[in-house]
Design a protein around this motif. Structure first.
Motif, PDB file in Angstrom:
ATOM      1  N   GLY A 194      17.471 103.942  -6.248  1.00  0.00           N
ATOM      2  CA  GLY A 194      16.673 104.125  -7.454  1.00  0.00           C
ATOM      3  C   GLY A 194      16.792 102.970  -8.409  1.00  0.00           C
ATOM      4  O   GLY A 194      16.391 103.070  -9.580  1.00  0.00           O
ATOM      5  N   LEU A 195      17.322 101.827  -7.908  1.00  0.00           N
ATOM      6  CA  LEU A 195      17.616 100.672  -8.764  1.00  0.00           C
ATOM      7  C   LEU A 195      16.951  99.389  -8.303  1.00  0.00           C
ATOM      8  O   LEU A 195      16.652  98.521  -9.120  1.00  0.00           O
ATOM      9  CB  LEU A 195      19.138 100.430  -8.804  1.00  0.00           C
ATOM     10  N   MET A 196      16.757  99.227  -6.990  1.00  0.00           N
ATOM     11  CA  MET A 196      16.328  97.943  -6.454  1.00  0.00           C
ATOM     12  C   MET A 196      15.215  98.116  -5.429  1.00  0.00           C
ATOM     13  O   MET A 196      15.066  99.168  -4.822  1.00  0.00           O
ATOM     14  CB  MET A 196      17.505  97.214  -5.798  1.00  0.00           C
ATOM     15  N   SER A 197      14.482  97.030  -5.251  1.00  0.00           N
ATOM     16  CA  SER A 197      13.449  96.952  -4.223  1.00  0.00           C
ATOM     17  C   SER A 197      13.842  95.897  -3.203  1.00  0.00           C
ATOM     18  O   SER A 197      14.481  94.897  -3.538  1.00  0.00           O
ATOM     19  CB  SER A 197      12.101  96.585  -4.850  1.00  0.00           C
ATOM     20  N   GLU A 198      13.446  96.116  -1.952  1.00  0.00           N
ATOM     21  CA  GLU A 198      13.668  95.106  -0.917  1.00  0.00           C
ATOM     22  C   GLU A 198      12.538  94.078  -0.878  1.00  0.00           C
ATOM     23  O   GLU A 198      12.599  93.115  -0.124  1.00  0.00           O
ATOM     24  CB  GLU A 198      13.774  95.776   0.455  1.00  0.00           C
ATOM     25  N   ASP A 199      11.516  94.275  -1.678  1.00  0.00           N
ATOM     26  CA  ASP A 199      10.371  93.374  -1.684  1.00  0.00           C
ATOM     27  C   ASP A 199      10.741  92.029  -2.290  1.00  0.00           C
ATOM     28  O   ASP A 199      11.711  91.917  -3.051  1.00  0.00           O
ATOM     29  CB  ASP A 199       9.208  93.986  -2.467  1.00  0.00           C
TER      30      ASP A 199
END
Length: 600
Positions: free
Chosen positions: A532-537
């Motif tokens: 709920g904190l980071m994106s892999e994009d």
């Protein structure tokens, strides 16, 4: 990725290169050295590099052989690579690798990250994931072991807890160089045994205790006691007089300039209006959004800000290099362009604008003219890291109703509320009078008062704290975020219950992130499925989403800078003066829960 050699492994080779008996791998030739050791500029300097370390600083002509690479630094300044001494990578909403892509182009060669955001959601597993990423990139990634997970055990629900055994085991790792910010300063001052056992475990391993002391103490007994416990530095300084007090007592003041917490303007006065030595002043970012990393920069931007506030360029560079390295006792390897140090070097076109021409890490050029020269592969986190929204029932508008106390029969009621301060991490504890409508309380836009809710997203119990906040100036709509320090529960604020429910449910469905809604329509969404904190994009994609989120905030009436960053601290119950967690309002001056109502 090229191996980093310990000094003990290459002393013989460095001596042979410095004497000219062997030739350098790389020579930076004829630049102006920013000598942070002595605070002076030295023209026509060469730097000879072998095995990723500096063998010689001066005339390196005798170290150049047929296989030696040469960089012509004529017209450029040779400075140490920049070090961010306090950063939560998770707050940039991208993986460590994507973060590194952004900051290395801006001259950053090392960071000291505190992964306590992901630790509050995923515990040791999350910390391990980020440390492993750091091992796979050129950027020098040091880690401090989160000290307070949860930050306030009695006042909020988190997804994980770190015991003394967990922390002590982490401190044994070479990649972990110290203890993460000790936010439980009341526990330190009250001689809480559990807190002091954590401090002891750190000191017994001869590692650094990073501090968190936001109290406006100005050198009183509390600050003295906190420093006496071993705390070496503090990034929670927002007043000039507190900065002076800390430096005078031998504590490193980490002057913060992030996306929302902009303390350079005030704290710079401690150096520009006095004649004190600057050795205990460092520059850090703490929390920076991805769009700001791309458009403004990283440590280069913070150094520029310090220069704009009157700090001399060499001093500002010292504050982002040598001072930080000495603070963390890593100056054997980093912090200056000196023999024996790692060849982590930045070439600058101009000292006033800190325009970065080239970044070298471990003796290799990793970025030039704002472009990466090495490829970093995208990280992939396991599914377990993306299943952190333990909210199993769809939220309804009526879930956000705030009833008045039973038996209360007046037309208005006094309440306690949070008032935010733009670009400052602290809040004000205020009181207000709200009208009662049908036995409930609602947002009152005429007073700039918005309803605020924080929902436990970890345990499955869905407990909800409700309150009010002032200062965002919304005219319509609602916003929600799972980036809500430190427990990172689901935080929602808005002008009406219907939009608040829509915002919350949107994030539940996508695994967390940030969203802005208006009149039943999603205006902008930034999914952050990793914890709920980071994106892999890629960071460029995440930055675009963040920019869209910022525009959506403006659409619903908010004029302040980085409002989501400000919102993210509304539940952080370790910074003065008032916060809201899933368990209710917390007076963070007294560290006591309080009622929403002044009278009942």
């Amino acid at each position: 990725m090229k191996k980093r050699y310990r000094l003990s492994e290459v002393t013989k080779q460095l001596v042979l290169v410095a004497s000219g008996k062997e030739k350098a791998d790389l020579v930076i030739q004829n630049g102006t050295l920013v000598n942070v050791n002595t605070g002076e500029l030295l023209p026509h300097v060469d730097v000879a590099i072998s095995h990723g370390r500096i063998a010689l600083v001066g005339d390196a002509s005798h170290t150049i052989g047929e296989a030696t690479k040469v960089i012509d630094a004529n017209g450029l300044y040779i400075a140490p690579g920049f070090i961010d001494g306090h950063i939560h990578v998770e707050s940039s909403m991208v993986t460590v690798k994507e973060y590194a892509k952004a900051v290395m182009t801006h001259g950053t060669t090392a960071i000291i990250m505190d992964p306590h955001e992901i630790a509050n959601v995923l515990g040791l597993e999350g910390i391990g994931m980020m440390i492993q990423e750091g091992k796979e990139i050129p950027l020098n990634v040091y880690t401090t072991m989160p000290s307070c997970v949860p930050a306030t055990a009695d006042f909020e629900t988190t997804g994980a807890q770190l015991s003394l055994r967990d922390i002590a085991a982490g401190l044994k790792q070479d990649t972990i160089i110290g203890l993460g910010e000790m936010m439980n300063y009341p526990g330190v001052l009250n001689a809480d045994s559990s807190v002091h056992n954590i401090l002891k475990a750190t000191l017994d391993r001869d590692k650094i205790i990073t501090g968190h002391y936001p109290a406006p103490d100005a050198g009183g007994a509390g600050l003295n006691a906190y420093i006496a416990s071993g705390a070496r530095c503090c990034h929670e300084t927002v007043r000039m007089e507190d900065a002076l007090a800390k430096m005078r007592l031998g504590m490193y003041v980490q002057v913060r300039e992030g996306s929302a917490w902009c303390d350079v303007k005030e704290i710079a006065k401690a150096l520009t209006t006095t004649s004190i030595d600057s050795r205990f002043a460092c520059l850090v970012s703490d929390d920076t959004h991805p769009d700001h990393l791309i458009t403004q920069g990283h440590m280069d931007h913070i150094i520029r800000r310090a220069i704009e506030e009157g700090i001399p360029p060499i001093t500002a560079i010292q504050m982002a290099t040598l001072n930080t390295a000495q603070c963390f006792s890593i100056d054997r390897d980093l912090g200056s362009v000196s023999p024996g140090k790692w060849a982590d070097i930045v070439l600058l076109e101009d000292l006033d604008t800190i325009k970065v021409a080239m970044t070298l890490i471990n003796g290799e050029c990793v970025a030039k003219d704002g472009k990466m020269l090495c490829e970093l592969y995208t990280s992939s986190y396991p599914d377990s890291a993306k299943q952190t929204m333990a909210i199993h029932e769809t939220l309804k508008p009526e879930d956000f109703i705030i009833p008045i106390p039973e038996g209360y029969n007046k037309e208005t009621i006094g309440i306690h509320l949070i008032e935010i301060i733009e670009t400052i991490a602290t809040t004000h504890h205020r009181e207000a009078i709200l009208p009662i409508k049908s036995g409930t309380l609602s947002s009152d836009l005429s007073q700039d008062i918005l309803k605020l809710a924080v929902i436990d997203r970890h345990s499955g119990l869905q407990t909800m704290g409700k309150g009010f906040v002032k200062g965002f100036k919304l005219t319509s709509g609602a916003v929600a975020s799972t980036v809500a320090h430190d427990a990172h529960n689901l935080c929602i604020l808005g002008t009406n219950d219907e939009d608040m429910a829509l915002a919350a449910n949107t994030l539940i469905e996508c695994g967390g992130g940030q969203v802005v809604v208006q009149n039943g329509v999603v205006l902008a969404l930034n999914p952050l499925p990793v914890a709920g904190l980071m994106s892999e994009d890629p960071i460029e994609i995440v930055a675009k989403r963040v920019a869209e989120i910022d525009e959506a905030w403006k659409t619903i009436g908010c004029p302040i800078a980085s409002p989501f960053m400000t919102m993210a601290l509304l539940s952080l119950a370790v910074i003065p003066e008032l916060r809201l967690t899933n368990k209710g309002l917390i007076d963070t001056n007294t560290f006591e829960p309080i009622s929403l109502y002044i009278e009942a």
